[in-house]
Write an enzyme that holds these catalytic residues in place. Sequence first.
Site, PDB file in Angstrom:
ATOM      1  N   SER A 139     -82.174  48.346  64.221  1.00  0.00           N
ATOM      2  CA  SER A 139     -83.188  47.642  63.422  1.00  0.00           C
ATOM      3  C   SER A 139     -83.138  46.433  63.258  1.00  0.00           C
ATOM      4  CB  SER A 139     -83.036  48.427  61.793  1.00  0.00           C
ATOM      5  OG  SER A 139     -83.849  47.678  60.909  1.00  0.00           O
ATOM      6  N   TYR A 152     -78.585  50.781  54.229  1.00  0.00           N
ATOM      7  CA  TYR A 152     -79.193  50.617  55.453  1.00  0.00           C
ATOM      8  C   TYR A 152     -78.669  49.559  56.315  1.00  0.00           C
ATOM      9  CZ  TYR A 152     -83.569  51.163  58.566  1.00  0.00           C
ATOM     10  OH  TYR A 152     -84.361  51.397  59.615  1.00  0.00           O
TER      11      TYR A 152
HETATM   12  P1  NAD Z   1     -88.989  58.931  60.277  1.00  0.00           P
HETATM   13  O1  NAD Z   1     -88.990  59.236  58.720  1.00  0.00           O
HETATM   14  O2  NAD Z   1     -90.417  59.189  60.863  1.00  0.00           O
HETATM   15  O3  NAD Z   1     -88.267  59.744  61.350  1.00  0.00           O
HETATM   16  C1  NAD Z   1     -86.688  59.935  60.969  1.00  0.00           C
HETATM   17  C2  NAD Z   1     -86.485  61.312  61.803  1.00  0.00           C
HETATM   18  O4  NAD Z   1     -85.155  61.573  61.552  1.00  0.00           O
HETATM   19  C3  NAD Z   1     -87.349  62.449  61.318  1.00  0.00           C
HETATM   20  O5  NAD Z   1     -87.662  63.108  62.702  1.00  0.00           O
HETATM   21  C4  NAD Z   1     -86.408  63.259  60.593  1.00  0.00           C
HETATM   22  O6  NAD Z   1     -86.654  64.638  60.619  1.00  0.00           O
HETATM   23  C5  NAD Z   1     -84.946  62.767  61.079  1.00  0.00           C
HETATM   24  N1  NAD Z   1     -83.671  63.129  60.301  1.00  0.00           N
HETATM   25  C6  NAD Z   1     -83.638  62.704  58.993  1.00  0.00           C
HETATM   26  N2  NAD Z   1     -82.546  63.139  58.566  1.00  0.00           N
HETATM   27  C7  NAD Z   1     -82.022  64.016  59.571  1.00  0.00           C
HETATM   28  C8  NAD Z   1     -80.807  64.718  59.248  1.00  0.00           C
HETATM   29  N3  NAD Z   1     -80.046  64.750  58.626  1.00  0.00           N
HETATM   30  N4  NAD Z   1     -80.516  65.272  60.794  1.00  0.00           N
HETATM   31  C9  NAD Z   1     -81.607  65.326  61.868  1.00  0.00           C
HETATM   32  N5  NAD Z   1     -82.460  64.600  61.770  1.00  0.00           N
HETATM   33  C10 NAD Z   1     -82.790  63.971  60.514  1.00  0.00           C
HETATM   34  O7  NAD Z   1     -88.709  57.425  60.422  1.00  0.00           O
HETATM   35  P2  NAD Z   1     -88.885  56.431  61.643  1.00  0.00           P
HETATM   36  O8  NAD Z   1     -89.595  55.276  60.859  1.00  0.00           O
HETATM   37  O9  NAD Z   1     -89.408  57.037  62.836  1.00  0.00           O
HETATM   38  O10 NAD Z   1     -87.381  56.011  62.009  1.00  0.00           O
HETATM   39  C11 NAD Z   1     -86.587  56.224  63.024  1.00  0.00           C
HETATM   40  C12 NAD Z   1     -85.378  55.459  63.341  1.00  0.00           C
HETATM   41  O11 NAD Z   1     -86.072  54.259  63.516  1.00  0.00           O
HETATM   42  C13 NAD Z   1     -84.589  55.421  62.212  1.00  0.00           C
HETATM   43  O12 NAD Z   1     -83.145  55.295  62.405  1.00  0.00           O
HETATM   44  C14 NAD Z   1     -84.977  54.081  61.468  1.00  0.00           C
HETATM   45  O13 NAD Z   1     -83.961  53.435  60.441  1.00  0.00           O
HETATM   46  C15 NAD Z   1     -85.472  53.275  62.533  1.00  0.00           C
HETATM   47  N6  NAD Z   1     -86.356  52.218  62.291  1.00  0.00           N
HETATM   48  C16 NAD Z   1     -87.303  52.440  61.785  1.00  0.00           C
HETATM   49  C17 NAD Z   1     -88.429  51.206  61.585  1.00  0.00           C
HETATM   50  C18 NAD Z   1     -89.669  51.238  60.780  1.00  0.00           C
HETATM   51  O14 NAD Z   1     -90.378  50.411  60.498  1.00  0.00           O
HETATM   52  N7  NAD Z   1     -90.239  52.631  60.805  1.00  0.00           N
HETATM   53  C19 NAD Z   1     -87.685  50.009  61.670  1.00  0.00           C
HETATM   54  C20 NAD Z   1     -86.454  49.853  62.239  1.00  0.00           C
HETATM   55  C21 NAD Z   1     -85.566  50.834  62.436  1.00  0.00           C
END
Ligand code: NAD
Length: 257
Positions: A139, A152
């Site tokens: 991130s 985080y």
């Molecule tokens: P999201 O909530 O859409 O997806 C998260 C995924 O992780 C889902 O598929 C969920 O089922 C899975 N998950 C959660 N807990 C879990 C567990 N215990 N075991 C297995 N799977 C689990 O969120 P996202 O925004 O797509 O985030 C995905 C990644 O990207 C994360 O690591 C997040 O920190 C990172 N990220 C997101 C953003 C953003 O702006 N959306 C920015 C920077 C980084």
Amino acid sequence: MSLKGKTAIITGSNSGIGLGVAWELARAGADVVLNSFTDREEDHALAARIADETGVQARYIKADMSRGDECRALIEQAGVCDILVNNAGIQHVAPIDEFPIEKWDAIIAINMNSAFHTTAAALPLMRKAGWGRVVNIASAHGLTASPFKAAYVAAKHGVVGMTKTVALETAREPITANAVCPGYVLTPLVEAQIPDTMEKYGMDRDEVIEKVMLERQPSKEFATVEQLGGTVVFLCSEAAAQITGTTISVDGGWTAL
Ligand code: NAD
């Protein structure tokens, strides 16, 4: 570029960025293994749809990334792992002196420790195959901080550090390890932060998006899951074979500020 013949495991891929990455890897020809902690019909249906539309093999394997044994079992059950995308992640927003201990533990486990366990289990398979790619979805918060996101920010900085170590340990092999650092991407994880942030700052939804979320994103646009997927596909390409131990920001200029 074709990733035909390669198998990618993407943790946390029944939603958001993970699902977007799975689609782009499949479009590039890789067989994909989807994952989350649920085992619903719709989880398996996602894999079936990817297989139908792209012609690759796609499976869904349930494993809870908060548990080290299940992280390792995911890789073992898949049996092959040329590309490992550590993407599973959760968020919780609170001042550090009020941060619930169970939320701290869950964020560290899912966002950071899971990448240790899956990488440890996947590297022997990559070595056996003579090729491998580890891509950690970190991130902008792996490079900079924001208030109220102590767990985080700690976990994502940890992932960036671990990525560098994995790269050094595999530097003489045809294996690379890198971290992708997204800025804000409008996924369910970000949607879930909007109500709390509205309350904290006394703002409406549009103001939260414009003045809080995109405030630090100079492009004033969310990154998309397709752009994240494309970045991962690039890191799997031959052009990226000497890119290892580094971070690629997909953040509209956030970390240039
Ligand atoms: P999201 O909530 O859409 O997806 C998260 C995924 O992780 C889902 O598929 C969920 O089922 C899975 N998950 C959660 N807990 C879990 C567990 N215990 N075991 C297995 N799977 C689990 O969120 P996202 O925004 O797509 O985030 C995905 C990644 O990207 C994360 O690591 C997040 O920190 C990172 N990220 C997101 C953003 C953003 O702006 N959306 C920015 C920077 C980084």
